[in-house]
Design a protein around this motif. Structure first.
Motif, short mmCIF file in Angstrom:
data_model
loop_
_atom_site.label_atom_id
_atom_site.label_comp_id
_atom_site.label_asym_id
_atom_site.label_seq_id
_atom_site.Cartn_x
_atom_site.Cartn_y
_atom_site.Cartn_z
N ALA B 209 13.78 -5.53 -4.38
CA ALA B 209 13.53 -5.36 -5.82
C ALA B 209 12.75 -4.08 -6.11
O ALA B 209 12.55 -3.73 -7.27
N ILE B 210 12.30 -3.36 -5.09
CA ILE B 210 11.55 -2.12 -5.34
C ILE B 210 12.55 -0.99 -5.60
O ILE B 210 13.41 -0.73 -4.75
N PRO B 211 12.47 -0.31 -6.73
CA PRO B 211 13.45 0.74 -7.02
C PRO B 211 13.35 1.88 -6.00
O PRO B 211 12.26 2.33 -5.68
N ARG B 212 14.50 2.32 -5.53
CA ARG B 212 14.53 3.41 -4.55
C ARG B 212 13.91 4.69 -5.11
O ARG B 212 13.32 5.48 -4.38
N GLU B 213 14.05 4.85 -6.42
CA GLU B 213 13.53 6.09 -7.03
C GLU B 213 12.02 6.20 -6.88
O GLU B 213 11.49 7.31 -6.87
N LEU B 214 11.32 5.05 -6.77
CA LEU B 214 9.88 5.13 -6.58
C LEU B 214 9.54 5.76 -5.23
O LEU B 214 8.59 6.52 -5.12
N TYR B 215 10.34 5.44 -4.21
CA TYR B 215 10.11 6.08 -2.91
C TYR B 215 10.42 7.57 -3.00
O TYR B 215 9.73 8.39 -2.41
N HIS B 216 11.48 7.90 -3.74
CA HIS B 216 11.80 9.32 -3.92
C HIS B 216 10.65 10.03 -4.63
O HIS B 216 10.26 11.13 -4.26
N ALA B 217 10.13 9.37 -5.67
CA ALA B 217 9.02 9.98 -6.40
C ALA B 217 7.81 10.16 -5.49
O ALA B 217 7.16 11.21 -5.51
N ALA B 218 7.53 9.14 -4.68
CA ALA B 218 6.39 9.23 -3.76
C ALA B 218 6.58 10.39 -2.79
O ALA B 218 5.65 11.15 -2.51
N ARG B 229 3.47 6.05 1.94
CA ARG B 229 4.46 5.43 1.06
C ARG B 229 4.21 3.92 0.96
O ARG B 229 4.38 3.33 -0.11
N PHE B 230 3.79 3.32 2.07
CA PHE B 230 3.50 1.88 2.05
C PHE B 230 2.34 1.60 1.10
O PHE B 230 2.41 0.71 0.26
N ARG B 231 1.28 2.42 1.20
CA ARG B 231 0.10 2.21 0.36
C ARG B 231 0.40 2.48 -1.11
O ARG B 231 -0.09 1.80 -1.99
N LEU B 232 1.23 3.50 -1.35
CA LEU B 232 1.44 3.93 -2.74
C LEU B 232 2.50 3.07 -3.44
O LEU B 232 2.38 2.79 -4.63
N VAL B 233 3.53 2.68 -2.72
CA VAL B 233 4.64 1.99 -3.38
C VAL B 233 4.83 0.56 -2.86
O VAL B 233 4.72 -0.41 -3.62
N THR B 234 5.07 0.42 -1.56
CA THR B 234 5.53 -0.88 -1.05
C THR B 234 4.52 -1.99 -1.31
O THR B 234 4.85 -3.02 -1.91
N TRP B 235 3.29 -1.78 -0.85
CA TRP B 235 2.31 -2.85 -0.93
C TRP B 235 1.99 -3.25 -2.37
O TRP B 235 2.05 -4.43 -2.71
N PRO B 236 1.72 -2.30 -3.27
CA PRO B 236 1.46 -2.72 -4.65
C PRO B 236 2.66 -3.42 -5.29
O PRO B 236 2.49 -4.39 -6.01
N LEU B 237 3.85 -2.93 -5.01
CA LEU B 237 5.00 -3.55 -5.66
C LEU B 237 5.37 -4.89 -5.05
O LEU B 237 6.11 -5.66 -5.65
N LEU B 238 4.85 -5.14 -3.85
CA LEU B 238 5.06 -6.46 -3.26
C LEU B 238 3.99 -7.44 -3.72
O LEU B 238 3.98 -8.59 -3.31
N GLY B 239 3.07 -6.99 -4.56
CA GLY B 239 1.96 -7.84 -5.00
C GLY B 239 2.38 -9.22 -5.48
O GLY B 239 1.89 -10.23 -4.96
N PRO B 240 3.30 -9.30 -6.44
CA PRO B 240 3.72 -10.63 -6.90
C PRO B 240 4.29 -11.48 -5.77
O PRO B 240 4.01 -12.67 -5.69
N THR B 241 5.06 -10.85 -4.88
CA THR B 241 5.61 -11.59 -3.74
C THR B 241 4.48 -12.11 -2.86
O THR B 241 4.49 -13.26 -2.42
N THR B 242 3.49 -11.25 -2.62
CA THR B 242 2.39 -11.65 -1.74
C THR B 242 1.63 -12.84 -2.33
O THR B 242 1.29 -13.78 -1.61
N VAL B 243 1.38 -12.80 -3.62
CA VAL B 243 0.67 -13.92 -4.23
C VAL B 243 1.45 -15.22 -4.01
O VAL B 243 0.90 -16.25 -3.61
N PHE B 244 2.73 -15.14 -4.22
CA PHE B 244 3.56 -16.32 -4.06
C PHE B 244 3.56 -16.78 -2.61
O PHE B 244 3.39 -17.97 -2.31
N VAL B 245 3.72 -15.82 -1.70
CA VAL B 245 3.79 -16.16 -0.27
C VAL B 245 2.46 -16.78 0.19
O VAL B 245 2.45 -17.78 0.90
N VAL B 246 1.36 -16.20 -0.25
CA VAL B 246 0.06 -16.73 0.17
C VAL B 246 -0.10 -18.16 -0.33
O VAL B 246 -0.49 -19.07 0.42
#
Ligand SMILES: Nc1ncnc2c1ncn2[C@@H]1O[C@H](COP(=O)(O)OP(=O)(O)OP(=O)(O)O)[C@@H](O)[C@H]1O
Ligand SMILES: [Mg+2]
Lengths: 397, 321
Positions: B209-218, B229-246
């Protein structure tokens, strides 16, 4: 600031060839638009230039240096994405700070928490904030700094995206249809702002759009792309008045250029439907041709003054206030033509009534069956033809 | 009835069936459990008496229950971070593959699909101290100078007897599920083994669900390393998933039961006596409904606490629009 050169770029996705040998030479500080219909490879070309997508062959050079194997972050370009691609979890201010933080703070200083203890970080952050402030002033987004992208309007997001590209003073800006999500009024406004930004920064701009009006109004030069090829790379006037290819002629201009089937006879005479013959002589062997006639280079009246005319039936009158566009059928050949005319002439033309169309000063552009341009004997080729053109009034519509 | 009064009652009639069902099926049982937790009721007995907070006092004073809460918390404390870390790590690795993605997804998801009770039999066999493959493999290593040197740290010049492996080679390998010091750890391992595939699938969905363009922008912004890239894009955008998973993993870990029942039955010496197993043992096997209900209430409070914490502290910070 730098020149940008693309040499014979080829790109395929699987078996489909998307770019078929594209070459462009962009001068330092130039504003170049890439235009073309959807799917012609504009975004792909821009991504190759940025390094986000590898080309299959060909060279990309920035400032004279070949950068084929240099990663995007080291090419020192800035890009505005079609979807803006702002970081949704960061505020506007943080979004603008990202490129500066990543480039000016070292690895240790960027560590969360611990980084704040590093000596020297405070001064650097101070300078970064100053740059961000300057940028937000230029773009008039100072009061949005604390908001997140989700809380902004499309136009505001677009400015933030431009701001994020600007803070760093890159050697060239790449913009991929930045205005396509905006409404018509805002688009015209932002068009002017981007043009002004270009004048202020005097940096090279490569601007992708499928909107020919954007390209014509903003660019120093336009590269018209179709099916993975650059058909013409020239100034807006030249592209409009002196198209090198039938597809360019049909793509640029609104309403579209009229095209009629015709024949080039021996002696260079070109004739078209209804036996209409142009007075000018064209250079080329006898062949079937396509004759292109811009709506503003045609005249219409119930009866042509000198008898030489295409007989038509008026089908529809489009009122633009200052002008009318008359849509007419050419006899029963199935061809329709659009003619621009003054309101008082339009009033003298009854709907479904007979009328006659003729070419003013024989301003026809003629193309061979392989879409190439056939020039008139007295025409200057490629260069300067635009200077001869009189009022380019329809150019900016 | 006047039209006006009718207009006022009709909406209530419409929602009444749904509300009734909700109350009867969802809320009444919890209320009954809460009520029973203040009694000494046992199934089949006609009469029972209220004992006040005696059951709760037991839970918070008796050593058995202190062990129960400790082992539950340890289990949750190990399984949640480990299975989430492994789930995220494997999701990132799999999503970076060019081929064989489906193969890895299927393999890692297998333990989640297979019933834990069924897989427990396999683990019981593998961890068996005498015929199990785990100890067989470990003791085979003792005979080989290479493995012995590597695993005992002797190649670093350490005295083999001071390392766990060197020592175990000399004195014998643990009994795993039969050893007070290793039983809970073994169950945690099995819990992680089972849960991380599920978390991986959730993270894979989050990653797509993370838009590819965000990685391009990063990348354009200068994020040259994978970590940036993980710190700037992946981890924050996985936030909702992480809350659910936890949340999901925490609740599921609090509920661990089948592996305990199948492998250790809460032993040895109550070292794996987790809450679910305690409820089962007290309320079902020993028919002490009152104390079982009290543990259930404590259990519900733990789960509620987790849910509330996630709502209040995290959810607001990870939804960005
Ligand atoms: N990752 C990809 N895989 C396969 N095909 C692709 C990929 N990216 C683009 N294409 C194809 O390449 C062609 C050019 O795409 P591109 O995005 O460059 O078009 P465009 O000119 O930018 O169009 P638009 O104006 O709609 O943005 C299209 O036919 C598209 O389907
Ligand atoms: Mg595009």
């Amino acid at each position: 600031m730098a020149t940008v050169t693309l040499r014979n770029i080829r790109k395929s996705f699987g078996t489909t060839e998307v770019l078929k040998g594209v070459s462009l030479d962009i001068a330092d500080g130039e504003f170049v638009s890439l235009v073309g219909p959807s799917g012609c490879g504009k975004s792909t070309l821009l991504k190759i230039l940025a390094g986000l997508e590898p080309q299959n062959s060909g060279d990309v050079a920035i400032g004279g240096r070949v950068v084929n194997h240099i990663r995007p972050s080291r090419r020192d370009l800035a890009m505005v994405f079609q979807s803006y691609a702002l970081y949704p979890h960061l505020t506007v201010e943080e979004n603008l700070m990202v490129p500066l933080k990543l480039r000016r703070l070292n690895r240790m200083e960027r560590l969360p928490g611990l980084g704040h203890l590093m000596p020297g970080r405070r001064q650097k952050m101070h300078r970064i904030r100053a740059v961000v402030e300057e940028t937000t002033e230029t773009l008039k987004i100072g009061d949005l700094l604390a908001r997140k992208p989700g809380q902004l309007s499309g136009g505001q997001r677009q400015r933030v995206a431009v701001g994020r590209a600007m803070v760093r003073k890159p050697v060239a800006f790449l913009m991929d249809e930045p205005l396509s999500n905006l409404d018509a009024a805002l688009r015209v406004h932002m068009r002017a702002e981007i043009a002004e930004l270009h004048r202020d920064l005097a940096t090279t701009f490569v601007y992708v759009t499928h909107d020919q009006a954007e390209a014509l109004t903003m660019s120093d030069r336009i590269a018209v792309m179709m099916d993975g090829e650059v058909l013409q790379f020239a100034s807006p006037d030249e592209v409009y008045h002196d198209p090198a290819d039938l597809r360019v002629a049909q793509f640029i201009g609104s309403p579209k250029m009229n095209t009629l089937p015709g024949a080039l006879g021996s002696g260079g005479a070109v004739s078209t439907v209804g036996g209409y013959t142009f007075a000018r002589a064209f250079d080329g062997p006898p062949q079937t041709v396509t004759v292109g006639l811009r709506p503003e280079h045609l005249a219409i009246a119930p009866k042509a003054p000198n008898g030489r005319a295409i007989p038509v039936t008026v089908r529809h009158k489009e009122n633009l206030g200052s002008d009318f566009f008359i849509h007419a059928n050419v006899g029963d050949t199935g061809h329709t033509m659009i003619v621009r005319t003054e309101p008082h002439t339009a009033q003298s033309l009854p709907l479904q009534g007979a009328a006659e169309i003729w070419s003013v000063e024989d301003r026809a552009v003629v193309f061979s069956s392989d879409n190439r341009r056939i020039y008139a004997s007295d025409e200057l080729r490629g260069i300067g033809a635009a200077d001869l053109a009189l009022a380019p009034a329809g150019a900016a519509q | 009835m006047t039209g006006r009064a009718q207009a006022r009652t009709v909406p209530y009639l419409f929602v009444a069936p749904a509300v009734t069902l909700m109350v009867v099926i969802l809320l009444v049982p919890v209320a009954i459990a809460a009520l029973l937790s203040f009694t000494d009721y046992s199934l089949g007995n006609a009469d029972f008496s209220f004992v006040g907070i005696d059951n709760y006092e037991d839970i918070f004073s008796r050593r058995t229950y202190a062990k129960m809460i400790a082992s539950s918390l340890i289990y949750v404390g190990v399984v949640v971070p480990a299975s989430i870390g492994l789930g995220l790590g494997s999701a990132l690795l799999i999503s970076s593959l060019r081929f064989a993605q489906d193969f890895y997804k299927a393999v890692f998801f297998l333990p989640t699909m297979a019933a834990l009770l069924a897989m427990a039999i396999v683990w019981e066999f593998m961890l068996n101290p005498t015929i199990g493959s785990v100890n067989a493999l470990l003791s085979a290593g003792c005979a080989s100078p290479f493995w012995h040197g590597l695993l005992s740290g002797a190649f670093l010049g350490v005295d083999p007897a001071t390392s766990w492996y060197g020592n175990a080679c000399a004195t014998g390998f643990p009994l795993w599920l039969g050893d007070r010091a290793y039983a809970l750890g073994s169950l945690c391992f099995i819990g992680v083994w089972q849960a991380f595939g599920f978390n991986m699938v959730l993270y894979l969905a989050g990653l797509t669900a993370i838009p590819r363009e965000l990685y391009h922008a990063a990348e354009m912004d200068g994020a040259a390393s994978a970590w940036d890239r993980f710190r700037l894009v992946t981890w924050p955008l996985l936030g909702p998933t992480t809350v659910f998973v936890v949340t999901i993993t925490t609740i599921r870990s609090f509920q661990v039961f089948d592996s305990v029942e199948a492998l250790t039955a809460g032993g040895p010496s109550k070292s794996t006596y987790v809450m679910m197993y305690a409820i089962y043992e007290k309320a079902i096997r020993q028919n002490l409904i009152g104390i079982g209900a009290a543990i259930t209430v404590v259990f519900l409070i733990f789960v509620m606490a987790v849910t509330l914490i996630q709502r209040h502290y995290v959810e607001k910070r990870v939804h960005y629009s």
